[in-house]
Design an enzyme around this catalytic site. Sequence first.
Site, mmCIF file in Angstrom:
data_model
loop_
_atom_site.group_PDB
_atom_site.id
_atom_site.type_symbol
_atom_site.label_atom_id
_atom_site.label_comp_id
_atom_site.label_asym_id
_atom_site.label_seq_id
_atom_site.Cartn_x
_atom_site.Cartn_y
_atom_site.Cartn_z
ATOM 1 N N ARG A 80 -13.993 -7.227 2.995
ATOM 2 C CA ARG A 80 -12.584 -7.003 2.641
ATOM 3 C C ARG A 80 -11.762 -8.243 3.012
ATOM 4 O O ARG A 80 -10.885 -8.675 2.278
ATOM 5 C CB ARG A 80 -12.013 -5.788 3.403
ATOM 6 C CG ARG A 80 -12.642 -4.447 3.088
ATOM 7 C CD ARG A 80 -12.461 -4.028 1.663
ATOM 8 N NE ARG A 80 -11.087 -4.136 1.204
ATOM 9 C CZ ARG A 80 -10.090 -3.306 1.540
ATOM 10 N NH1 ARG A 80 -10.329 -2.271 2.309
ATOM 11 N NH2 ARG A 80 -8.860 -3.479 1.065
ATOM 12 N N HIS A 111 -7.513 0.716 -6.242
ATOM 13 C CA HIS A 111 -7.720 -0.006 -4.967
ATOM 14 C C HIS A 111 -8.458 -1.315 -5.286
ATOM 15 O O HIS A 111 -9.623 -1.502 -4.948
ATOM 16 C CB HIS A 111 -8.535 0.877 -4.021
ATOM 17 C CG HIS A 111 -8.499 0.448 -2.588
ATOM 18 N ND1 HIS A 111 -7.733 -0.604 -2.132
ATOM 19 C CD2 HIS A 111 -9.134 0.944 -1.483
ATOM 20 C CE1 HIS A 111 -7.908 -0.730 -0.824
ATOM 21 N NE2 HIS A 111 -8.746 0.191 -0.405
ATOM 22 N N ASP A 165 -16.645 8.433 -1.308
ATOM 23 C CA ASP A 165 -15.349 8.256 -0.641
ATOM 24 C C ASP A 165 -14.963 9.619 -0.067
ATOM 25 O O ASP A 165 -15.578 10.634 -0.423
ATOM 26 C CB ASP A 165 -14.323 7.776 -1.693
ATOM 27 C CG ASP A 165 -12.921 7.573 -1.138
ATOM 28 O OD1 ASP A 165 -12.774 7.394 0.091
ATOM 29 O OD2 ASP A 165 -11.952 7.589 -1.937
ATOM 30 N N ARG A 168 0.873 -1.189 0.000
ATOM 31 C CA ARG A 168 0.000 0.000 0.000
ATOM 32 C C ARG A 168 0.898 1.224 0.000
ATOM 33 O O ARG A 168 1.791 1.351 0.826
ATOM 34 C CB ARG A 168 -0.900 0.056 1.228
ATOM 35 C CG ARG A 168 -1.477 1.467 1.431
ATOM 36 C CD ARG A 168 -2.515 1.580 2.500
ATOM 37 N NE ARG A 168 -3.742 0.955 2.076
ATOM 38 C CZ ARG A 168 -4.937 1.206 2.636
ATOM 39 N NH1 ARG A 168 -5.037 2.084 3.615
ATOM 40 N NH2 ARG A 168 -6.018 0.601 2.206
ATOM 41 N N CYS A 210 -16.029 3.000 0.977
ATOM 42 C CA CYS A 210 -14.898 2.118 1.293
ATOM 43 C C CYS A 210 -14.457 2.272 2.747
ATOM 44 O O CYS A 210 -13.849 1.364 3.300
ATOM 45 C CB CYS A 210 -13.741 2.403 0.349
ATOM 46 S SG CYS A 210 -13.275 4.139 0.281
ATOM 47 N N GLN A 230 -10.350 -3.609 -2.692
ATOM 48 C CA GLN A 230 -11.619 -2.993 -2.269
ATOM 49 C C GLN A 230 -12.725 -3.337 -3.275
ATOM 50 O O GLN A 230 -13.882 -3.577 -2.903
ATOM 51 C CB GLN A 230 -11.439 -1.467 -2.182
ATOM 52 C CG GLN A 230 -12.693 -0.714 -1.791
ATOM 53 C CD GLN A 230 -13.034 -0.837 -0.310
ATOM 54 O OE1 GLN A 230 -12.182 -0.635 0.537
ATOM 55 N NE2 GLN A 230 -14.276 -1.177 -0.004
HETATM 56 N N1 NVA Z 1 -9.397 7.574 -1.586
HETATM 57 C C1 NVA Z 1 -9.063 7.111 -0.255
HETATM 58 C C2 NVA Z 1 -9.435 5.679 -0.105
HETATM 59 C C3 NVA Z 1 -9.220 5.116 1.274
HETATM 60 C C4 NVA Z 1 -9.562 3.650 1.377
HETATM 61 C C5 NVA Z 1 -7.590 7.339 0.000
HETATM 62 O O1 NVA Z 1 -6.778 7.061 -0.910
HETATM 63 O O2 NVA Z 1 -7.247 7.813 1.081
HETATM 64 N N1 CP Z 2 -11.109 0.886 2.765
HETATM 65 C C1 CP Z 2 -9.840 0.791 3.174
HETATM 66 O O1 CP Z 2 -8.931 0.519 2.416
HETATM 67 O O2 CP Z 2 -9.662 1.008 4.494
HETATM 68 P P1 CP Z 2 -8.274 1.154 5.247
HETATM 69 O O3 CP Z 2 -7.625 2.431 4.735
HETATM 70 O O4 CP Z 2 -8.621 1.223 6.695
HETATM 71 O O5 CP Z 2 -7.414 -0.022 4.908
#
Ligand code: NVA
Ligand code: CP
Length: 329
Positions: free
Chosen positions: A316, A134, A230, A107, A271, A137
Amino acid sequence: MVSLKGRSFLTLKDFTPEEITYLLDLAAELKEKKKKGIPVDDFRGKNVALIFEKTSTRTRCSFEVAAHDLGMGCTYLDPSGSQIGKKESIADTARVLGSMFEGIEYRGFEQSIVEELDKYANVPVWNGLTNEYHPTQMLADLLTIREHFGDLKGRKLTYMGDARYNMGNSLMIACAKMGMHFTACTNKEYFPDEALVKQCEEYASQTGATIRLTEDVEEGTKDVDVIYTDVWVSMGEPDEVWAKRIEKLSPYQVNKAVMENAGEGAVFMHCLPAYHDLKTKVGQEVYEKFGLSELEVTDEVFESEQSIVFAEAENRMHTIKAVMAATIQ
Ligand code: NVA
Ligand code: CP
């Protein structure tokens, strides 16, 4: 017969509808076994590495619980606890980790980083979120929609908010691949990238999906099955962008009027994490600066019967387990 052994999971663009369905079916099977207390731990003796250059609750816990359930060991590397990118290149890191682990989750920031890891690791690499995509997800979201409605093909999903980033991009790809009708309903500055829209239109031409981009909330949310949003500001983005995001995206907040327009049978998805009240540090800061106590979704919708966000979050884990079980050699 679908086999994904040895494959990496970097974006749904790389997967056919059949392969995606295979992963959803496997996730459903693993979920059922978990609920019945039937262990699926035939991956004993294997290990996975989890690299997190951004924070996480769901994704990290999903990988860890899924790895333990499958009988595997797992090692978590946080942004400060490893040499990655600072003292050691991605290519060198990939070769080191690839020699010790049967799979690597990443990540972080650019998609090019997870691609570079994949190029050198020689074991499956799984994208746990990049700026662009993602994909894990998406599997959870598709499974949740399929569980709720019984099918995917022909379902209508409207995404509201920043549609140029990981969630908007990934949902458009997922819908196009699975024959669903995708709408990005947002300010045109936040429409997805044109080249990606074109690519998704090509997928759509094979599956019966459609792609629509609109700034009109009434039209974009009328009679749809899923309303999805989101956060307006994603991880890694500077605080300075809040003012403009609030100005441009406030008209696209998911509230009661939006859900009513979507219809009684519509569900709300996110998400997570979500800013729907003042119980978070960032939520408080935004409130003090801009006077808004709810951002991308109102508390009323978030807590409503139509909201399926926690079923989505649980999925998830089951879907990430399926990705690891399907791809590890
Ligand atoms: N768009 C958000 C998604 C988090 C799961 C981010 O990248 O922070
Ligand atoms: N939706 C998601 O990816 O959550 P986290 O950032 O908590 O992993």
